[in-house]
Design an enzyme around this catalytic site. Structure first.
Site, PDB file in Angstrom:
ATOM      1  N   CYS A  56      37.281  61.196  -7.791  1.00  0.00           N
ATOM      2  CA  CYS A  56      36.995  60.446  -8.896  1.00  0.00           C
ATOM      3  C   CYS A  56      35.871  59.343  -8.266  1.00  0.00           C
ATOM      4  CB  CYS A  56      37.946  59.607  -9.616  1.00  0.00           C
ATOM      5  SG  CYS A  56      38.511  58.159  -8.821  1.00  0.00           S
ATOM      6  N   CYS A  72      16.827  49.042 -10.695  1.00  0.00           N
ATOM      7  CA  CYS A  72      15.248  49.463 -11.214  1.00  0.00           C
ATOM      8  C   CYS A  72      14.480  48.201 -11.087  1.00  0.00           C
ATOM      9  CB  CYS A  72      15.454  49.838 -12.680  1.00  0.00           C
ATOM     10  SG  CYS A  72      16.469  51.249 -12.811  1.00  0.00           S
ATOM     11  N   ASN A  78      24.703  50.943 -14.486  1.00  0.00           N
ATOM     12  CA  ASN A  78      25.226  49.728 -13.824  1.00  0.00           C
ATOM     13  C   ASN A  78      26.842  50.141 -13.389  1.00  0.00           C
ATOM     14  OD1 ASN A  78      27.506  48.369 -15.467  1.00  0.00           O
ATOM     15  ND2 ASN A  78      25.832  48.504 -16.824  1.00  0.00           N
ATOM     16  N   PHE A  79      27.476  49.631 -12.354  1.00  0.00           N
ATOM     17  CA  PHE A  79      28.581  50.280 -11.971  1.00  0.00           C
ATOM     18  C   PHE A  79      29.881  49.854 -12.492  1.00  0.00           C
ATOM     19  CE2 PHE A  79      25.946  52.132  -8.860  1.00  0.00           C
ATOM     20  CZ  PHE A  79      26.473  53.619  -8.612  1.00  0.00           C
ATOM     21  N   GLU A  80      29.737  48.596 -12.972  1.00  0.00           N
ATOM     22  CA  GLU A  80      30.894  48.149 -13.881  1.00  0.00           C
ATOM     23  C   GLU A  80      31.120  49.198 -14.989  1.00  0.00           C
ATOM     24  OE1 GLU A  80      31.721  44.637 -13.635  1.00  0.00           O
ATOM     25  OE2 GLU A  80      33.111  44.838 -15.061  1.00  0.00           O
ATOM     26  N   THR A  81      30.050  49.480 -15.669  1.00  0.00           N
ATOM     27  CA  THR A  81      30.180  50.378 -16.934  1.00  0.00           C
ATOM     28  C   THR A  81      30.834  51.872 -16.366  1.00  0.00           C
ATOM     29  OG1 THR A  81      28.592  49.472 -18.242  1.00  0.00           O
ATOM     30  CG2 THR A  81      28.900  51.555 -18.810  1.00  0.00           C
ATOM     31  N   CYS A 138      42.675  57.405  -9.420  1.00  0.00           N
ATOM     32  CA  CYS A 138      43.123  58.896  -9.620  1.00  0.00           C
ATOM     33  C   CYS A 138      44.384  59.070  -8.675  1.00  0.00           C
ATOM     34  CB  CYS A 138      42.092  60.026  -9.336  1.00  0.00           C
ATOM     35  SG  CYS A 138      41.571  59.955  -7.512  1.00  0.00           S
ATOM     36  N   ARG A 156       9.229  56.713 -18.677  1.00  0.00           N
ATOM     37  CA  ARG A 156      10.284  57.703 -17.947  1.00  0.00           C
ATOM     38  C   ARG A 156      11.447  57.996 -19.041  1.00  0.00           C
ATOM     39  NH1 ARG A 156      11.143  52.481 -17.059  1.00  0.00           N
ATOM     40  NH2 ARG A 156      13.369  51.542 -17.141  1.00  0.00           N
TER      41      ARG A 156
HETATM   42 ZN    ZN Z   1      40.009  58.742  -7.301  1.00  0.00          ZN
END
Ligand code: ZN
Length: 342
Positions: free
Chosen positions: A170, A188, A130-133, A248, A70
């Protein structure tokens, strides 16, 4: 505008939404992509072909055979050499369009290096896994008032949204207020991923990037788009900003200000990354030291790989290491101390 520039981008210039002025703006623009896996590679490919002026590609990982299904910028030679993705991407992208300034950076984005890695560009693109990043990227973008484009794919499902601080919601508005249905639990590693969905999401991301870089903010779709290439289900919603959003609205940038996580479990395999502090490692000296005790010791200019069953270890020149064969940070930490040094 000279003739070769005109010719190279003629089909894009003919498109009424861009035109000669839009193309000039794209050429004068600077962007950075965080993560060069499937989504990042496909978006980078499209932006370099479209003629952005400068593209920074940041990635912490190296190319492996299981990526090739991919990750469209890489080939078998890249995997055989275990080239860092940022380096392999830089080489390929430069060969695709020599008039774009491409800079590949082998690094793991964290709060300490965020300003250095993400500064000096007009637009940030998500190619991370990943959601941390992503929340760190979101904190940086909101704090600096810079647009960024969220894009993620797993299994046959993808999601993307353009985030303009102060104008659109955001990522923290979406994730930290109990919005369901973003498919965040899966990776994944557990459910796999199809090439078509990551390339679809990257295409949507790159189209939004072209609108922003061409100065066509009026054309942005302003929606959270989700798509499933297996079921054919496509959805587009217009989420609201959270009036008390941590990032935000309240400007509490906890991911940017927080201490970086010393270990991160990675997407796509049974691995732990250690990146506690930056330090230069003499890879040739380490190779000589490991040769008597480790198997399959291999080195290139950027990294050293070796195997001590059942673990495969990769050490980068900046002291970072990836341990394959465990999900336990304490096992990885002890392997680091034992074979690479405290
Ligand atoms: Zn926000």
């Amino acid at each position: 505008m000279n003739n070769s520039f005109q010719e190279k981008y003629s089909r894009q210039i003919l498109f009424a939404g861009i035109g000669p002025q839009g193309q000039e703006k794209i050429h004068a623009s600077r962007a950075a992509i965080v993560g060069c896996g499937a989504v990042g590679a496909a978006a980078a490919n499209l932006l370099v072909r479209a003629g952005v002026g400068y593209l920074r590609v940041i990635d912490r990982d190296f190319v492996e055979p299981s990526n090739l299904q991919r990750q469209t910028l890489f080939d078998e030679a890249d995997a055989t050499q275990a080239l860092p993705k940022a380096i392999a991407a830089e080489r390929k992208l430069r060969s695709i369009n020599s008039s774009v300034s491409v800079e590949g950076i082998v690094a793991d984005l964290n709060p300490r290096n965020a300003e250095e890695l993400l500064g000096g560009v007009h637009l940030l693109l998500d190619g991370s896994d990943n959601f941390e990043t992503r929340l760190l990227l979101n904190d940086f973008a909101v704090k600096s008032g810079k647009p960024w484009i969220y894009a993620a794919g797993v299994a046959s499902y993808g999601v993307t949204m353009t985030i303009r601080p102060g104008i659109t919601p955001c990522l923290a508005c979406l994730l930290e207020t109990g919005n369901a249905g973003l498919g965040l639990e899966e990776t994944c590693d557990t459910v796999g991923v199809l090439g078509p969905v990551v390339n679809l999401v990257a295409s949507l991301e790159a189209a939004e990037a072209l609108k922003l870089l061409a100065g066509r903010e009026d054309a942005l779709h302003g929606r959270l788009i989700s798509c499933d290439v297996w079921s054919g289900h496509m959805q587009s919603v217009r989420p609201a900003r959270n009036p008390v959003c941590r990032a935000c609205a309240r400007h509490e940038f906890t991911y940017l200000e927080g201490e970086s996580q010393p270990h991160i479990t990675m997407c796509g395999r049974d691995s732990v990354q250690i990146h506690e502090r930056s330090r230069a490692i003499d890879l040739a000296a380490l190779k000589a030291r490991l040769a008597p005790v480790a198997a399959e010791v291999r080195q290139n200019d950027f990294l050293l790989r070796f195997r001590i069953a059942p673990y495969d270890m990769t050490v980068f020149a900046d002291g970072r290491a990836i341990f394959k064969g465990t999900k336990d940070p304490s096992v990885a930490r002890s392997l680091y101390a034992r074979y690479i040094g405290a």
